[in-house]
Each structure stands twice: as C-alpha cells, then as structure tokens.
Design an enzyme around this catalytic site. Structure first.
Site, PDB file in Angstrom:
ATOM      1  N   ALA A 149     -76.165  22.598  45.799  1.00 15.55           N
ATOM      2  CA  ALA A 149     -75.511  21.771  46.823  1.00 15.55           C
ATOM      3  C   ALA A 149     -75.021  20.444  46.244  1.00 15.55           C
ATOM      4  O   ALA A 149     -75.542  19.970  45.237  1.00 15.55           O
ATOM      5  CB  ALA A 149     -76.495  21.517  47.967  1.00 15.55           C
ATOM      6  N   PRO A 150     -74.025  19.837  46.887  1.00 19.92           N
ATOM      7  CA  PRO A 150     -73.466  18.558  46.435  1.00 19.92           C
ATOM      8  C   PRO A 150     -74.133  17.359  47.130  1.00 19.92           C
ATOM      9  O   PRO A 150     -74.980  17.536  48.002  1.00 19.92           O
ATOM     10  CB  PRO A 150     -72.013  18.666  46.871  1.00 19.92           C
ATOM     11  CG  PRO A 150     -72.081  19.415  48.167  1.00 19.92           C
ATOM     12  CD  PRO A 150     -73.265  20.360  48.047  1.00 19.92           C
ATOM     13  N   TRP A 151     -73.700  16.152  46.756  1.00 26.27           N
ATOM     14  CA  TRP A 151     -74.363  14.934  47.238  1.00 26.27           C
ATOM     15  C   TRP A 151     -73.725  14.344  48.480  1.00 26.27           C
ATOM     16  O   TRP A 151     -74.219  13.375  49.038  1.00 26.27           O
ATOM     17  CB  TRP A 151     -74.380  13.860  46.141  1.00 26.27           C
ATOM     18  CG  TRP A 151     -73.053  13.687  45.448  1.00 26.27           C
ATOM     19  CD1 TRP A 151     -72.723  14.172  44.209  1.00 26.27           C
ATOM     20  CD2 TRP A 151     -71.870  13.044  45.944  1.00 26.27           C
ATOM     21  NE1 TRP A 151     -71.410  13.872  43.902  1.00 26.27           N
ATOM     22  CE2 TRP A 151     -70.859  13.171  44.955  1.00 26.27           C
ATOM     23  CE3 TRP A 151     -71.554  12.362  47.124  1.00 26.27           C
ATOM     24  CZ2 TRP A 151     -69.568  12.663  45.105  1.00 26.27           C
ATOM     25  CZ3 TRP A 151     -70.262  11.859  47.280  1.00 26.27           C
ATOM     26  CH2 TRP A 151     -69.288  12.000  46.285  1.00 26.27           C
ATOM     27  N   LYS A 175     -81.097  24.030  44.722  1.00 24.37           N
ATOM     28  CA  LYS A 175     -81.056  22.833  43.880  1.00 24.37           C
ATOM     29  C   LYS A 175     -80.071  21.845  44.495  1.00 24.37           C
ATOM     30  O   LYS A 175     -78.859  22.043  44.444  1.00 24.37           O
ATOM     31  CB  LYS A 175     -80.624  23.144  42.444  1.00 24.37           C
ATOM     32  CG  LYS A 175     -80.899  21.939  41.543  1.00 24.37           C
ATOM     33  CD  LYS A 175     -80.010  21.826  40.335  1.00 24.37           C
ATOM     34  CE  LYS A 175     -78.675  21.210  40.587  1.00 24.37           C
ATOM     35  NZ  LYS A 175     -78.678  19.763  40.922  1.00 24.37           N
ATOM     36  N   GLU A 178     -78.649  16.036  42.078  1.00 24.96           N
ATOM     37  CA  GLU A 178     -79.665  15.172  41.473  1.00 24.96           C
ATOM     38  C   GLU A 178     -79.693  13.788  42.139  1.00 24.96           C
ATOM     39  O   GLU A 178     -80.745  13.156  42.228  1.00 24.96           O
ATOM     40  CB  GLU A 178     -79.281  15.028  40.004  1.00 24.96           C
ATOM     41  CG  GLU A 178     -80.354  14.622  39.090  1.00 24.96           C
ATOM     42  CD  GLU A 178     -79.796  14.480  37.668  1.00 24.96           C
ATOM     43  OE1 GLU A 178     -80.542  13.950  36.853  1.00 24.96           O
ATOM     44  OE2 GLU A 178     -78.647  14.882  37.394  1.00 24.96           O
ATOM     45  N   GLU A 248     -68.079  27.457  48.024  1.00 27.11           N
ATOM     46  CA  GLU A 248     -67.427  26.484  48.917  1.00 27.11           C
ATOM     47  C   GLU A 248     -67.016  25.313  48.040  1.00 27.11           C
ATOM     48  O   GLU A 248     -67.871  24.549  47.584  1.00 27.11           O
ATOM     49  CB  GLU A 248     -68.415  25.988  49.983  1.00 27.11           C
ATOM     50  CG  GLU A 248     -68.878  27.053  50.958  1.00 27.11           C
ATOM     51  CD  GLU A 248     -67.834  27.388  52.001  1.00 27.11           C
ATOM     52  OE1 GLU A 248     -66.778  26.728  52.043  1.00 27.11           O
ATOM     53  OE2 GLU A 248     -68.077  28.332  52.764  1.00 27.11           O
ATOM     54  N   CYS A 282     -65.194  17.003  52.095  1.00 28.54           N
ATOM     55  CA  CYS A 282     -64.258  17.985  51.549  1.00 28.54           C
ATOM     56  C   CYS A 282     -63.158  18.330  52.539  1.00 28.54           C
ATOM     57  O   CYS A 282     -62.129  18.870  52.146  1.00 28.54           O
ATOM     58  CB  CYS A 282     -65.005  19.235  51.107  1.00 28.54           C
ATOM     59  SG  CYS A 282     -66.087  19.875  52.385  1.00 28.54           S
ATOM     60  N   GLU A 382     -58.423  15.720  44.268  1.00 35.70           N
ATOM     61  CA  GLU A 382     -59.411  15.121  45.171  1.00 35.70           C
ATOM     62  C   GLU A 382     -59.718  13.701  44.717  1.00 35.70           C
ATOM     63  O   GLU A 382     -60.045  13.488  43.552  1.00 35.70           O
ATOM     64  CB  GLU A 382     -60.719  15.911  45.102  1.00 35.70           C
ATOM     65  CG  GLU A 382     -60.778  17.098  46.026  1.00 35.70           C
ATOM     66  CD  GLU A 382     -62.219  17.608  46.180  1.00 35.70           C
ATOM     67  OE1 GLU A 382     -62.717  17.589  47.306  1.00 35.70           O
ATOM     68  OE2 GLU A 382     -62.832  18.008  45.190  1.00 35.70           O
TER      69      GLU A 382
HETATM   70  P1  NAP Z   1     -70.199  18.964  41.713  1.00 37.83           P
HETATM   71  O1  NAP Z   1     -70.056  17.936  40.669  1.00 37.83           O
HETATM   72  O2  NAP Z   1     -69.400  20.193  41.627  1.00 37.83           O
HETATM   73  O3  NAP Z   1     -71.746  19.316  41.796  1.00 37.83           O
HETATM   74  C1  NAP Z   1     -72.258  20.161  42.804  1.00 37.83           C
HETATM   75  C2  NAP Z   1     -73.626  20.659  42.401  1.00 37.83           C
HETATM   76  O4  NAP Z   1     -73.497  21.502  41.260  1.00 37.83           O
HETATM   77  C3  NAP Z   1     -74.617  19.570  42.019  1.00 37.83           C
HETATM   78  O5  NAP Z   1     -75.886  19.942  42.513  1.00 37.83           O
HETATM   79  C4  NAP Z   1     -74.582  19.626  40.510  1.00 37.83           C
HETATM   80  O6  NAP Z   1     -75.748  19.130  39.895  1.00 37.83           O
HETATM   81  C5  NAP Z   1     -74.451  21.118  40.292  1.00 37.83           C
HETATM   82  N1  NAP Z   1     -73.973  21.544  38.982  1.00 37.83           N
HETATM   83  C6  NAP Z   1     -73.151  20.886  38.135  1.00 37.83           C
HETATM   84  N2  NAP Z   1     -72.934  21.630  37.029  1.00 37.83           N
HETATM   85  C7  NAP Z   1     -73.637  22.780  37.187  1.00 37.83           C
HETATM   86  C8  NAP Z   1     -73.811  23.938  36.384  1.00 37.83           C
HETATM   87  N3  NAP Z   1     -73.221  24.069  35.207  1.00 37.83           N
HETATM   88  N4  NAP Z   1     -74.615  24.929  36.845  1.00 37.83           N
HETATM   89  C9  NAP Z   1     -75.218  24.822  38.041  1.00 37.83           C
HETATM   90  N5  NAP Z   1     -75.091  23.738  38.828  1.00 37.83           N
HETATM   91  C10 NAP Z   1     -74.292  22.732  38.419  1.00 37.83           C
HETATM   92  O7  NAP Z   1     -69.876  18.359  43.156  1.00 37.83           O
HETATM   93  P2  NAP Z   1     -70.366  16.961  43.724  1.00 37.83           P
HETATM   94  O8  NAP Z   1     -69.702  15.911  42.901  1.00 37.83           O
HETATM   95  O9  NAP Z   1     -71.828  16.966  43.882  1.00 37.83           O
HETATM   96  O10 NAP Z   1     -69.756  17.030  45.218  1.00 37.83           O
HETATM   97  C11 NAP Z   1     -68.434  16.763  45.531  1.00 37.83           C
HETATM   98  C12 NAP Z   1     -67.601  18.049  45.553  1.00 37.83           C
HETATM   99  O11 NAP Z   1     -68.134  18.987  46.482  1.00 37.83           O
HETATM  100  C13 NAP Z   1     -66.193  17.829  46.005  1.00 37.83           C
HETATM  101  O12 NAP Z   1     -65.321  18.553  45.180  1.00 37.83           O
HETATM  102  C14 NAP Z   1     -66.171  18.399  47.410  1.00 37.83           C
HETATM  103  O13 NAP Z   1     -64.908  18.797  47.861  1.00 37.83           O
HETATM  104  C15 NAP Z   1     -67.111  19.533  47.296  1.00 37.83           C
HETATM  105  N6  NAP Z   1     -67.626  19.933  48.619  1.00 37.83           N
HETATM  106  C16 NAP Z   1     -67.179  21.100  49.188  1.00 37.83           C
HETATM  107  C17 NAP Z   1     -67.631  21.492  50.440  1.00 37.83           C
HETATM  108  C18 NAP Z   1     -67.153  22.764  51.087  1.00 37.83           C
HETATM  109  O14 NAP Z   1     -67.743  23.190  52.055  1.00 37.83           O
HETATM  110  N7  NAP Z   1     -66.128  23.429  50.571  1.00 37.83           N
HETATM  111  C19 NAP Z   1     -68.579  20.703  51.103  1.00 37.83           C
HETATM  112  C20 NAP Z   1     -69.022  19.533  50.498  1.00 37.83           C
HETATM  113  C21 NAP Z   1     -68.544  19.166  49.241  1.00 37.83           C
HETATM  114  P3  NAP Z   1     -75.995  17.566  39.528  1.00 37.83           P
HETATM  115  O15 NAP Z   1     -74.803  16.799  40.024  1.00 37.83           O
HETATM  116  O16 NAP Z   1     -77.237  17.276  40.223  1.00 37.83           O
HETATM  117  O17 NAP Z   1     -76.145  17.493  38.058  1.00 37.83           O
HETATM  118 MG    MG Z   2     -70.406  15.583  40.431  1.00 35.69          MG
END
Ligand code: NAP
Ligand code: MG
Length: 495
Positions: A149-151, A175, A178, A248, A282, A382
């Site tokens: 999940a994201p933050w 997970k 972080e 997602e 998002c 984005e």
């Molecule tokens: P992100 O950078 O893609 O990270 C999302 C999650 O993936 C975090 O828990 C991250 O861990 C983990 N992660 C990163 N690399 C990974 C890997 N190699 N293997 C497994 N897990 C990994 O996204 P974010 O910056 O947290 O959130 C913003 C993004 O989420 C935006 O692009 C937004 O559009 C999208 N979002 C989409 C929706 C939807 O429903 N479509 C809803 C909400 C958000 P750590 O960061 O903890 O290291």
């Molecule tokens: Mg990120």
C-alpha cells in the site's frame, strides 16, 4: 507517541529482525512519531507462515461467521475512531477535519459493507447444461494474499486491500508504506481484539525493496495486490511472472468544463478536488480543460478561492491544507512547477513554499497553472501536490480528446447542464470512474479502479470480491452409468 513495535504478526505486535530502521515522521512539524527495526525477509517469512496456517480455518468459516467477526471489528474501530483519526492525521500530515470526516468514517463503513458482502458470495445459476450432469459454481478464496500500500491514504488503502480479501476467506500480509505504517497496525490489532483469528491479518513494516520484494516474490503468496505508482507497479509485475495480480496505479484526472456549466459549481469543485489531501490523491482533479468562453473566468474564480485556503497545523480544526508527505515530495512538486514556468506556462497563483510558522513542515501553497503545453511534464505526469493545471479547448470533441490524452485512466469529471453532453462525456472518457458535476466522492458499494496505465482490477464494491476469489466449475454426473455415451467417441468398448 507510538509505544508498540512496528510489526503485527499472528495476532501480536513484534519487533522486526532487519538491520534497517523504520522512522515515522510528522510531516507538519518534523517530529519523530515512531521508530523501530524494519521487517526483513525472515519477518516476511514468519508473517506468510502465520497467514498460511490461518488459511484453512478462516477459509472454512461460514460466511456468517466471518461476517459476524467483521461487524465486531467495525464496532471496535468505532470505539477507537478518535485515536485512529489523530494518528492518521499526524503520520500522513492530514488536517484532522479530513481524517475525522473522511478517512476514518469511510473505513468503518467499508468494514460494515464487506461484513455484509461476505455473506453474498455467489456464482451464476447452477443447472443441467448437459443432460447427464449438474454443473455448479464454487467461489473459493485464493490463499495468502501479499498486499502493498502507498502513503497517501494509509488507513483507507489498508482497508481497501484487506477487506475484500478476508471477506472472501483469504488471509493476508500487508506491507504499508514505510512512511505511514501506524494506522495499518492499529487496524489489524482492532481485528484481533474483535475476535478475528490470529494470522488472518498480518502487517509487516519495512522498505519496498526489502520487505516489499520479499513479500511479493514469496512462493507461498498466491496473489499480489498493489496500490501505488505506475512505475513501481510495473516493476513488481515483472518480478512475479505468472502470479495473480491486482494493480491500482497512478492517475492524472481530467476535469472537463463545458461552456454551459455552472461556473461557480465548477470552480468550487475544482478547488476541493485539486486540494483534497494536499493533492496527494490518485483521483484528484489535476487537468482542468475549460471551454474557451469560460476559460479566463474559471481561472479568476479558482485563483480567488485557492488563495483563501488556510494552511496550518494539522491538529487545528480550522486548517484546510496540510503539508506534503515529506520534504522530498515538497522539493519534487516545487521542481515540477518551476520547470512548467520555465517551459512558458503561466502561474496564476501559488507556486511558493510558505515560511514563518510553517517552516518546520513540508508545506506547499495551492497552485494554479494556465496555458501549459498539452505534451509538457506538468500536464502528463503525476505531480501529487496541490497543483491544478488549466487549459482551454474549443469543440466538445477536442475537450474529450485532450481529457483522454495521457497514459492514465483512473478518474475524471465532466461539468455541464446538458444531459446529452454529459452522456457523451460519460461514454467517451476512458477512466474507471466519471463524475458528472462533481469530482472525488466515493462509496463502499461502487468499484474503484483504473483503465490504461492506471492498472486493472477493482477495489471496494462486490466487484472487488471477484479479484480475491477463484471460480471453480464442479460438474457432477447424474446418470450413474459406467458406460457413458461420450466414451464411444474415444473408444469402442466391447468389454
Ligand atoms: P510507490 O512509490 O509506488 O510505493 C507504493 C508501495 O510500494 C510502498 O509501500 C513502497 O514501499 C512499495 N514498494 C516500492 N518498491 C517496491 C518493490 N520493488 N517491491 C515491493 N514493494 C515496493 O507509491 P507511493 O509514492 O507510496 O504512493 C503514491 C502513488 O500511489 C501515486 O502514484 C498514486 O497515484 C498511487 N495511488 C493509486 C491509487 C489507486 O487506487 N489507483 C490509490 C492511492 C495511491 P516504501 O515506499 O515503503 O519503500
Ligand atoms: Mg514512493
């Protein structure tokens, strides 16, 4: 402020055994909220094993039993709702008004909805599609789900991942990001207090590259469900070939204003939909396409409303806009806006980092940008900040074509009083959700999910249960004949 360890495995809090550290910061002040060892592959192993051990019992519980426990969970969340709202506000930098009125009640409603949906898993009609057999459909849970999940909406995203999975009889290891693990841990602990068996819901806290990769690639994880950015989602997909996936991903929602629209409604709606959660949403309105006769009036009105928005401490009930999640994000947003300006776009308002009392937090002023190039970074990528870009259009078809001109397709809105224009916009916009004369509201009963590079699969609603179940056809002979007529197509049996 946070007293517990940062892992929740098999119904208990535990410390991670990794060498890395997780540090949770309040982005409005820079204060440290929690610190502890990160999960590593051994912790992920333990969590997956706990989920695996719980699967048999949970998947065989009756829908009524699962539903009853989920209703008790909703009541437990109701009891701790103020704490949840306070912790969510602090770890994610959200105004307390938003977490109390949106994040937390939304999640409690999600739990109640899925408690009901758990009793409503059904297949299509059973019957004799061949005269010799009765066919039935079984809808079965898949096994251990690994979720990431994201933050941006930590509690809501934990709920959207966990609820359909466990309602359908799966067990799960989540997970969270972080940066924001705390309310996911509280959510899982509340489930245990409500009587959901140990191991059904586990939360491991650590980095994406460490715990995240270990989780998604774990051989005993049968399905990966991911919410986050498009590049990370695509990278994960490449590391789990052959695994069932639900993605997602990112969005870049258009906000299309036709020339007959209620200008005041569109301007108010644009500000709310662009600034919700400091634009880190998002589905946030990010690209306003406004038909030429209304364009300058729309810019004026949006700038006026945006400039009156109150930035402030997140615990203050008068605060409208909180900080971005981190200084990294603040610098990223500021750099994108600077590049748009250098590229010739017009800054109508904002584009500043507020000082004074807000210095300690990662704040950014609400920003309206006009006249950017359609193919520029600020229009196509984005931003994930309180930034709205507006562009004019002439014909209806041009407006809808511009709306569709990105790789994303998560959400969109169209603003008009003309029912025919609304109908064409709803048909032509390529996105998982199209609002007409509104932008943002979500409800438990309706699906959320993307088209194009915004991913596939649905969160919320009974459609999400399809993601987390396998459909099995059971075909039962009803003739009791040893020598079946169809055997003669294969062999002529004279024995
Ligand atoms: P992100 O950078 O893609 O990270 C999302 C999650 O993936 C975090 O828990 C991250 O861990 C983990 N992660 C990163 N690399 C990974 C890997 N190699 N293997 C497994 N897990 C990994 O996204 P974010 O910056 O947290 O959130 C913003 C993004 O989420 C935006 O692009 C937004 O559009 C999208 N979002 C989409 C929706 C939807 O429903 N479509 C809803 C909400 C958000 P750590 O960061 O903890 O290291
Ligand atoms: Mg990120």
């Amino acid at each position: 402020m946070w007293k517990e360890p940062l892992q929740f495995v098999n119904g208990r809090f535990a410390d991670g055994t990794g060498t890395g550290e997780v540090i949770v910061i309040d982005p409005s002040t820079g204060a440290e909220l929690a610190k502890g060892p990160a999960a590593d592959a051994a912790d992920v192993d333990a969590a997956v094993a706990a989920a695996g051990a719980a699967f048999r019992g949970w998947s065989r519980a009756t829908p009524g039993e699962r539903s009853g426990l989920m209703l008790a969970w909703a009541r437990e969340l109701e009891r701790i709702r103020d704490d949840l709202a306070a912790v969510e506000s602090r770890q994610a930098g959200k105004p307390i008004r938003l977490t109390m009125n949106f994040d937390v009640p939304g999640v409690i409603d999600n739990v109640s909805f899925f408690a009901g949906a758990a009793r409503n898993l059904e297949g299509k009609a059973a019957g004799e599609y061949s005269p010799e057999h009765t066919s039935t459909i079984r809808r079965e849970p898949i096994g251990v789900i690994g979720s990431i999940a994201p933050w941006n909406y930590p509690l809501q995203m934990a709920a959207w991942k966990i609820l359909p999975a466990v309602a359908a009889g799966n067990t799960i290891v989540l997970k969270p990001a972080e940066l924001t693990p705390l309310t996911s841990l509280m959510f899982a602990e509340a489930a245990t207090r409500a009587g959901i068996p140990d191991g059904v819901i586990n939360v491991v806290t650590g980095s994406g590259r460490g715990a995240g990769q270990a989780l998604v690639t774990h051989p005993d994880v049968s399905m990966v469900s991911f919410t986050g950015s498009t590049p990370v989602g695509q990278a994960i997909a490449a590391t789990v070939p052959g695994k069932r996936l639900h993605l997602e991903l990112g969005g870049k929602a258009p906000f299309v204003v036709f020339d007959d629209a209620d200008l005041e409604a569109a301007a108010q709606g644009a500000v709310a939909a662009a600034l919700i959660n400091t634009g880190q949403d998002c589905t946030a309105a990010t690209r306003a396409y406004v038909q030429r006769p209304l364009y300058e009036k729309f810019l004026d009105r949006v700038a006026t409303i945006m400039s009156a928005v109150t930035l402030g401490p997140t615990g203050d009930h008068d605060t409208d806009l909180g900080p971005l999640i981190s200084w990294t994000q603040q610098h990223r947003v500021a750099a994108m806006v600077d590049r748009a300006r250098d590229d010739g776009a017009r800054i109508v308002c904002g584009a500043t980092i507020p000082g004074d009392d807000l210095d300690a937090g990662s704040y950014y002023a609400p920003t309206l940008i006009a006249d950017a190039r359609q193919d520029s970074e600020i229009v196509q990528q984005e931003v994930f900040g309180p930034v709205l870009v507006a562009l004019p259009f002439d014909s209806d078809d041009d407006g809808l074509a511009l709306a569709n001109d990105t790789v994303y397709g998560l959400a969109a809105s169209a603003w008009t009083k003309d029912i025919y224009r609304a109908g064409r916009a709803a048909r032509d916009i390529q996105a998982g959700c199209v609002w007409i004369n509104d932008h943002i509201p979500i409800i438990s009963e309706m699906p959320h999910g993307g088209y194009k590079a915004s991913g596939y699969g649905k969160d919320m609603s009974t459609y999400s249960l399809d993601e987390y179940t396998n459909i099995k056809h059971v075909m039962t002979d009803i003739t009791a004949e040893a020598h079946k007529p169809w055997h003669r197509m294969v062999f002529t049996n004279t024995m």
